[in-house]
Scaffold this motif. Structure first.
Motif, PDB file in Angstrom:
ATOM      1  N   LEU A 100       0.832  -1.201   0.000  1.00 36.53           N
ATOM      2  CA  LEU A 100       0.000   0.000   0.000  1.00 36.53           C
ATOM      3  C   LEU A 100       0.866   1.250   0.000  1.00 36.53           C
ATOM      4  N   ASP A 101       1.891   1.259   0.826  1.00 31.66           N
ATOM      5  CA  ASP A 101       2.805   2.397   0.873  1.00 31.66           C
ATOM      6  C   ASP A 101       3.522   2.570  -0.467  1.00 31.66           C
ATOM      7  N   LEU A 102       3.940   1.481  -1.076  1.00 27.98           N
ATOM      8  CA  LEU A 102       4.624   1.569  -2.371  1.00 27.98           C
ATOM      9  C   LEU A 102       3.706   2.097  -3.457  1.00 27.98           C
ATOM     10  N   VAL A 103       2.488   1.584  -3.527  1.00 21.94           N
ATOM     11  CA  VAL A 103       1.551   2.018  -4.559  1.00 21.94           C
ATOM     12  C   VAL A 103       1.170   3.479  -4.364  1.00 21.94           C
ATOM     13  N   ASP A 104       0.957   3.876  -3.123  1.00 24.03           N
ATOM     14  CA  ASP A 104       0.493   5.239  -2.863  1.00 24.03           C
ATOM     15  C   ASP A 104       1.604   6.277  -2.816  1.00 24.03           C
ATOM     16  N   THR A 105       2.784   5.914  -2.286  1.00 25.18           N
ATOM     17  CA  THR A 105       3.837   6.926  -2.111  1.00 25.18           C
ATOM     18  C   THR A 105       5.173   6.542  -2.720  1.00 25.18           C
ATOM     19  N   GLY A 106       5.435   5.262  -2.892  1.00 24.03           N
ATOM     20  CA  GLY A 106       6.725   4.826  -3.414  1.00 24.03           C
ATOM     21  C   GLY A 106       7.878   5.086  -2.463  1.00 24.03           C
ATOM     22  N   SER A 107       7.609   5.097  -1.171  1.00 25.11           N
ATOM     23  CA  SER A 107       8.639   5.461  -0.195  1.00 25.11           C
ATOM     24  C   SER A 107       9.813   4.495  -0.176  1.00 25.11           C
ATOM     25  N   GLU A 108      10.974   5.027   0.143  1.00 24.68           N
ATOM     26  CA  GLU A 108      12.196   4.227   0.255  1.00 24.68           C
ATOM     27  C   GLU A 108      12.063   3.196   1.371  1.00 24.68           C
ATOM     28  N   THR A 109      11.405   3.555   2.468  1.00 26.80           N
ATOM     29  CA  THR A 109      11.197   2.629   3.583  1.00 26.80           C
ATOM     30  C   THR A 109      10.379   1.421   3.131  1.00 26.80           C
ATOM     31  N   ALA A 110       9.319   1.672   2.370  1.00 28.19           N
ATOM     32  CA  ALA A 110       8.485   0.576   1.873  1.00 28.19           C
ATOM     33  C   ALA A 110       9.252  -0.276   0.868  1.00 28.19           C
ATOM     34  N   ARG A 111      10.059   0.366   0.042  1.00 30.96           N
ATOM     35  CA  ARG A 111      10.869  -0.378  -0.931  1.00 30.96           C
ATOM     36  C   ARG A 111      11.837  -1.320  -0.203  1.00 30.96           C
ATOM     37  N   ALA A 112      12.481  -0.817   0.831  1.00 27.03           N
ATOM     38  CA  ALA A 112      13.398  -1.651   1.623  1.00 27.03           C
ATOM     39  C   ALA A 112      12.628  -2.774   2.322  1.00 27.03           C
ATOM     40  N   GLY A 113      11.445  -2.471   2.817  1.00 26.43           N
ATOM     41  CA  GLY A 113      10.618  -3.477   3.472  1.00 26.43           C
ATOM     42  C   GLY A 113      10.195  -4.575   2.514  1.00 26.43           C
ATOM     43  N   LEU A 114       9.807  -4.196   1.289  1.00 26.48           N
ATOM     44  CA  LEU A 114       9.411  -5.213   0.319  1.00 26.48           C
ATOM     45  C   LEU A 114      10.612  -6.081  -0.061  1.00 26.48           C
ATOM     46  N   ASN A 115      11.776  -5.481  -0.133  1.00 27.37           N
ATOM     47  CA  ASN A 115      12.981  -6.274  -0.414  1.00 27.37           C
ATOM     48  C   ASN A 115      13.251  -7.285   0.705  1.00 27.37           C
ATOM     49  N   ARG A 116      12.934  -6.919   1.953  1.00 29.98           N
ATOM     50  CA  ARG A 116      13.075  -7.878   3.064  1.00 29.98           C
ATOM     51  C   ARG A 116      12.080  -9.031   2.900  1.00 29.98           C
ATOM     52  N   VAL A 117      10.876  -8.729   2.466  1.00 30.21           N
ATOM     53  CA  VAL A 117       9.889  -9.787   2.208  1.00 30.21           C
ATOM     54  C   VAL A 117      10.408 -10.701   1.099  1.00 30.21           C
ATOM     55  N   LEU A 118      10.899 -10.109   0.032  1.00 26.53           N
ATOM     56  CA  LEU A 118      11.399 -10.896  -1.095  1.00 26.53           C
ATOM     57  C   LEU A 118      12.602 -11.751  -0.716  1.00 26.53           C
ATOM     58  N   ALA A 119      13.376 -11.327   0.273  1.00 20.09           N
ATOM     59  CA  ALA A 119      14.539 -12.100   0.720  1.00 20.09           C
ATOM     60  C   ALA A 119      14.129 -13.418   1.379  1.00 20.09           C
ATOM     61  N   HIS A 120      12.854 -13.583   1.715  1.00 16.71           N
ATOM     62  CA  HIS A 120      12.371 -14.831   2.317  1.00 16.71           C
ATOM     63  C   HIS A 120      12.203 -15.953   1.305  1.00 16.71           C
ATOM     64  N   GLY A 121      12.344 -15.663   0.014  1.00 15.89           N
ATOM     65  CA  GLY A 121      12.118 -16.711  -0.969  1.00 15.89           C
ATOM     66  C   GLY A 121      12.849 -16.483  -2.263  1.00 15.89           C
ATOM     67  N   ALA A 122      12.648 -17.414  -3.151  1.00 11.28           N
ATOM     68  CA  ALA A 122      13.236 -17.372  -4.489  1.00 11.28           C
ATOM     69  C   ALA A 122      12.427 -18.293  -5.390  1.00 11.28           C
ATOM     70  N   VAL A 123      12.710 -18.219  -6.658  1.00 15.59           N
ATOM     71  CA  VAL A 123      12.060 -19.092  -7.623  1.00 15.59           C
ATOM     72  C   VAL A 123      13.044 -20.191  -7.996  1.00 15.59           C
ATOM     73  N   ARG A 124      12.615 -21.413  -7.844  1.00 14.14           N
ATOM     74  CA  ARG A 124      13.450 -22.568  -8.195  1.00 14.14           C
ATOM     75  C   ARG A 124      13.015 -23.055  -9.578  1.00 14.14           C
ATOM     76  N   GLN A 125      13.994 -23.233 -10.445  1.00 19.25           N
ATOM     77  CA  GLN A 125      13.717 -23.809 -11.755  1.00 19.25           C
ATOM     78  C   GLN A 125      14.042 -25.288 -11.716  1.00 19.25           C
ATOM     79  N   GLU A 126      13.195 -26.058 -12.383  1.00 21.66           N
ATOM     80  CA  GLU A 126      13.427 -27.499 -12.427  1.00 21.66           C
ATOM     81  C   GLU A 126      12.798 -28.073 -13.679  1.00 21.66           C
ATOM     82  N   LEU A 127      13.154 -29.301 -13.967  1.00 21.09           N
ATOM     83  CA  LEU A 127      12.589 -29.995 -15.108  1.00 21.09           C
ATOM     84  C   LEU A 127      11.565 -30.996 -14.596  1.00 21.09           C
ATOM     85  N   GLY A 128      10.313 -30.748 -14.941  1.00 18.71           N
ATOM     86  CA  GLY A 128       9.236 -31.639 -14.530  1.00 18.71           C
ATOM     87  C   GLY A 128       8.883 -32.612 -15.634  1.00 18.71           C
TER      88      GLY A 128
END
Length: 191
Positions: A76-104
């Motif tokens: 919400l903060d990013l969409v409404d204001t684009g604040s640096e604090t929110a950007r850093a916070g979203l990067n912390r959320v993104l640090a909790h995961g990654a996309v794994r590629q595999e052959l199914g």
């Protein structure tokens, strides 16, 4: 991940079916009774998880609820204001995961992988927001048809000029207001 259903029991939100990140933002809305929040409890989180097709992948518990609420506030903060604090916070959320590629069995595929299962829905919503920004950042919009509306949408119209969250709610209200103003102007003396 399974596909989201059209409507699940207990989902009272006026706008559903938006991309995951915006659908998360739309767990807060206003109606005649005032401000509403689907994520006011783990039960409401369960409704949202089922509505978005994440019911089988995530548990509606307090840890997941905390992660999802935090991510919603950052988005919400990013969409409404684009604040640096929110950007850093979203990067912390993104640090909790990654996309794994595999052959199914059917060929190449990707799947999300998170360090704690409670972060899966939040991480997916954050990753979805990045996808929207990559594809068309100007198409992520807040409803501009009514001052009390707090809903967000992904504008998929050809010319990108959609201004309201949904025709059923704010779109009809905006059109009625424009019609009223036009008819009022035509009936005024000297007009």
């Amino acid at each position: 991940m399974s596909e989201p259903s059209s409507r699940v029991p207990g989902d009272r939100r006026p706008l559903t079916g938006e991309p995951l990140s915006l659908d998360l933002l739309n767990t807060r809305w206003s109606d005649e009774a005032g401000a509403q929040d689907l994520l006011d409890s783990a039960e409401g989180l369960g409704v949202w998880l089922r509505a978005t097709g994440l019911g089988a992948e995530a548990v509606a518990d307090e840890a997941t609820l905390a992660a999802v609420r935090e991510t919603r506030d950052l988005l919400l903060d990013l969409v409404d204001t684009g604040s640096e604090t929110a950007r850093a916070g979203l990067n912390r959320v993104l640090a909790h995961g990654a996309v794994r590629q595999e052959l199914g069995p059917e060929g190449p595929r990707t799947r999300p992988e998170v360090d704690e299962t409670a972060w899966l829905p939040a991480w997916l919503a954050a990753a979805d927001y990045l996808r929207l920004l990559t594809e068309a950042p100007d198409r992520v919009k807040r409803c501009a048809a009514h001052p009390r509306c707090v809903l967000h949408f992904h504008d998929t119209t050809k010319n990108g000029t959609r201004r309201w969250c949904s025709m059923a709610a704010c779109g009809n209200r905006a059109k009625a207001a424009r019609h009223y103003e036009r008819s009022r102007g035509a009936t005024r003396p000297g007009a």
